[in-house]
Design an enzyme around this catalytic site. Structure first.
Site, PDB file in Angstrom:
ATOM      1  N   HIS A  66       0.698  -1.273   0.026  1.00 15.09           N
ATOM      2  CA  HIS A  66       0.146   0.011  -0.104  1.00 15.09           C
ATOM      3  C   HIS A  66       0.847   1.141   0.081  1.00 15.09           C
ATOM      4  CE1 HIS A  66      -3.655   2.577   1.558  1.00 15.09           C
ATOM      5  NE2 HIS A  66      -2.410   3.250   1.683  1.00 15.09           N
ATOM      6  N   GLU A  67       2.071   1.413   0.765  1.00 13.75           N
ATOM      7  CA  GLU A  67       2.712   2.428   0.762  1.00 13.75           C
ATOM      8  C   GLU A  67       3.492   2.596  -0.315  1.00 13.75           C
ATOM      9  OE1 GLU A  67       2.337   4.672   3.270  1.00 13.75           O
ATOM     10  OE2 GLU A  67       0.980   3.259   4.367  1.00 13.75           O
ATOM     11  N   HIS A 111       1.740   4.420  -2.899  1.00 10.61           N
ATOM     12  CA  HIS A 111       1.685   5.862  -2.705  1.00 10.61           C
ATOM     13  C   HIS A 111       3.105   6.462  -3.063  1.00 10.61           C
ATOM     14  CE1 HIS A 111      -1.765   6.492  -0.395  1.00 10.61           C
ATOM     15  NE2 HIS A 111      -1.759   5.745   0.303  1.00 10.61           N
ATOM     16  N   GLU A 156      -6.321   6.584  -0.800  1.00 12.68           N
ATOM     17  CA  GLU A 156      -6.361   5.557  -0.086  1.00 12.68           C
ATOM     18  C   GLU A 156      -6.836   4.039  -0.394  1.00 12.68           C
ATOM     19  OE1 GLU A 156      -4.458   5.242   2.646  1.00 12.68           O
ATOM     20  OE2 GLU A 156      -3.903   7.129   2.121  1.00 12.68           O
TER      21      GLU A 156
END
Length: 634
Positions: A174-175, A178, A251
């Site tokens: 997930h990070e 980003h 998100e």
């Protein structure tokens, strides 16, 4: 995920952020101006025959706009510059983060570093430094940095202790989403923009403390201080709304990308379920500043100001059958030792560590692969790390060993030249590092070309742990090793460029300085280098160069340069300028660069090595070539 579309969207959001900021500043200036007009009128009301106060005072409005607007702007610019200079490390340390040593022996920290390493290799990025927020028991994480190649990853102690390996992998994926889609830079700018508005509250508090005396002029000062505090808090309120508007949809996108990266929705869903059970709140007093960066909501806020969608909604998008009682009934995660045997689950001998073959590619396909991570890339990264010779793996995770690894990569196959290079290393860094570099030389060569850049990527975080003086010494030694035989090979240039970018990053150029003529010259230089990289016959070079021009972002003509005109310093300057261009321009540029080396429909690992270096310089990370696509030996 479309990397260039995501990057372009981040740029457009940045422009919207500037518009919101300008609107907030105008509103604040008007409120402060009205308050000042009233205060000044209140102060002059004692004079007999004085005219009633007027709200229209052009000189006062101009002065207020200059002072208040300038103060907010300077405060925001200062914060943006400070964050850009300190990067993600400054954010992590401001929140109480501790840099995890790359050679940590703690099982939980080792597992975290391994998961970050495999995701970095899968994404075609240097392994980022890893931080732990030891004081935080909530399950949370964030990635921060100004560029894709300069980010850091931070997790809380709760994340480390309460998640299984699969769940931790889902969080890290997930990070990395980003990192790849431009969110990190946007988040830093958002922090900087809001800082200037927040300063008004601090000034208001100073005025309030100064007005506690009994002086008859205390009332106007008290009123002005109160106005600034209120205005500052109104600015913070709107800042929270802006953060919520910017962050929520991103998100959902990052969750979807994490599932796509890992092909394991259970991991990410499990991490979110544990957040639903344990919570994700952070206790640090500065957590609110960075709340929009976190994996989970770092603060208990109402839905109006929440920077994240409701946790139940995020879970249901991944696991539609989720029930709230599942979060409370989840068993504790297994210990890292119990997971070690399953770390390579699903991998078999069908994955080849070496990419010693020819891989058929298309320029459009290669550009579409930029900034993407597929499950086979993650599988490949896990397999590569598991089969990396232990001596290389351990050395790459220690500052001294990482220096030896970097030097070993540059040692010449010619024994006499290598001896001179080792003498240079010994004189600058001591006998121990020179001896280790000599010992690793054979291991590096035996491991194969496919491991060279991933190995350097693994060594970069340990090299970043060196002092500024030691970093400069490493770069000086690398320069001497590269020039030891009187010529600079393309691989030597790639290593030197990657090390300079990591250990001595330069500020990004402004796109305002770019002109079509300058960009066309830079593209021509790049196409010439790539066309000559894998072709010897001049007819082949010309064909590859012409093929690149068909995909070029600007109309020609492009001059084909001789080898003598393609100098490392010229390539560096060209890449720095091209990196400042827009995402659509860089997409076409990557396609053209790919076309230069695969004009015959194929690319060798050596050519891909150079493409990867160019991509990284352009902030367009290329994942490793799919091992399944290897067609045969060179």
């Amino acid at each position: 995920m479309d990397f260039f579309a995501a990057q372009d969207h981040a740029r457009r959001t940045t422009r919207l952020l500037v518009g919101w900021f300008a609107a907030a500043v105008v509103a604040i200036v008007l409120v402060v101006y009205v308050a000042l007009a009233l205060v000044l009128g209140l102060g002059g009301g004692d004079a007999p025959g004085a005219p009633p106060p007027s709200l229209w005072q052009p000189d006062l409005l101009l002065a207020t706009a200059v002072v208040v607007g300038g103060f907010i702007l300077l405060g925001s610019l200062y914060k943006i510059v400070a964050l850009a200079g300190g990067g993600g490390a400054a954010v992590a340390e401001a929140l109480g983060g501790r840099l995890v040593p790359r050679d940590s022996r703690d099982p939980l920290e080792r597992r975290l570093i391994n998961v970050v390493d495999e995701m970095a290799i899968a994404a075609g990025l240097p392994a980022p430094p890893v931080y732990i927020l030891d004081a935080e028991q909530g399950i949370n994480a964030f990635a921060a940095g100004a560029r894709t190649t300069e980010g850091v990853v931070a997790v809380t102690r709760g994340t480390l202790e309460r998640l299984s390996r699969d769940e931790l992998q889902g969080v890290i994926a997930h990070e990395f989403s980003h990192v790849l889609n431009g969110d990190m830079r946007l988040n830093l700018r958002l922090m900087g923009v809001l800082h200037g508005i927040l300063l008004l509250t601090l000034i208001g508090r100073i005025l309030l403390r100064g007005a506690r005396g009994s002086d008859k002029n205390a009332a106007p000062v008290l009123l002005m201080g109160l106005v600034l505090v209120v205005v500052g808090y109104i600015g913070v309120l709107f800042g929270k709304i802006i953060k919520a508007a910017v962050s929520r949809q991103r998100e959902f996108l990052a969750d979807a990308a994490a599932v796509q990266f890992t092909r394991n929705p259970v991991g990410l869903a499990g991490a979110l379920k544990r957040i639903a059970g344990y919570g994700s709140e952070l206790g640090h007093p500065r957590a609110e500043e960075a709340s929009h960066m976190f994996f989970g909501s770092g603060l208990a806020l109402s839905r109006v100001f929440a920077t994240h969608p409701p946790i139940e909604e995020r879970i249901r998008r991944i696991d539609p059958s989720f029930r709230p009682d599942e979060a409370r009934a989840m068993p504790p995660p297994p210990a890292p030792e119990e997971e070690a045997a399953d770390a390579l689950g699903g991998l078999g001998d069908e994955l080849s560590v070496g990419l010693a073959g020819r891989v058929a590619l298309d320029p459009n396909e290669l550009a579409a692969a930029v900034g993407t991570v597929r499950p086979e890339h993650v599988d490949y990264a896990q397999h590569l790390l598991a089969t990396l010779p232990p001596g290389l793996h351990d050395a790459a995770h220690r500052p001294g060993g990482a220096q030896a690894v970097a030097f070993a990569l540059l040692l010449s196959p010619d024994g006499e030249t290598a001896d001179r290079q080792l003498d240079t290393v010994r004189a600058a860094h001591g006998d121990a590092i020179a001896t280790q570099a000599a010992e690793l030389r054979g291991t590096v060569r035996t491991a194969g070309r496919a491991l060279r850049l991933p190995l350097l990527d693994l060594a970069l975080p340990a090299l970043r742990e060196l002092s500024d003086e030691a970093r400069q010494a490493v770069l000086a030694t690398v320069d001497a090793l590269v020039r030891a035989d009187g010529r600079v090979s393309l691989f030597e240039y790639a290593v030197q460029r990657l090390l300079q970018r990591a250990l001595q990053p330069r500020p990004r150029l402004s796109a305002v300085l770019l002109t079509p003529h300058r960009l066309r010259q830079d593209c021509g230089l790049l196409f010439s280098m790539l066309a000559r990289a894998g072709h010897v016959l001049e007819t082949e070079v010309e064909a590859a160069f012409t093929h690149a021009g068909r995909f070029a972002p600007l109309d020609g003509p492009y001059p084909l340069l001789d080898r003598a005109a393609i100098r490392p310093e010229s390539i560096d300057a060209a890449l720095d300028r091209l990196a400042a261009s827009t995402p659509p321009f860089r997409r076409r540029l990557v396609e053209a660069c790919a076309a230069a080396v695969i004009w015959d429909g194929r690319v060798t690992p050596a050519e891909f090595e150079l493409l990867r270096t160019v991509g990284e310089a352009l902030d367009c990370p290329l994942p490793p070539l799919p091992p399944a696509a290897v067609a045969g030996p060179l």
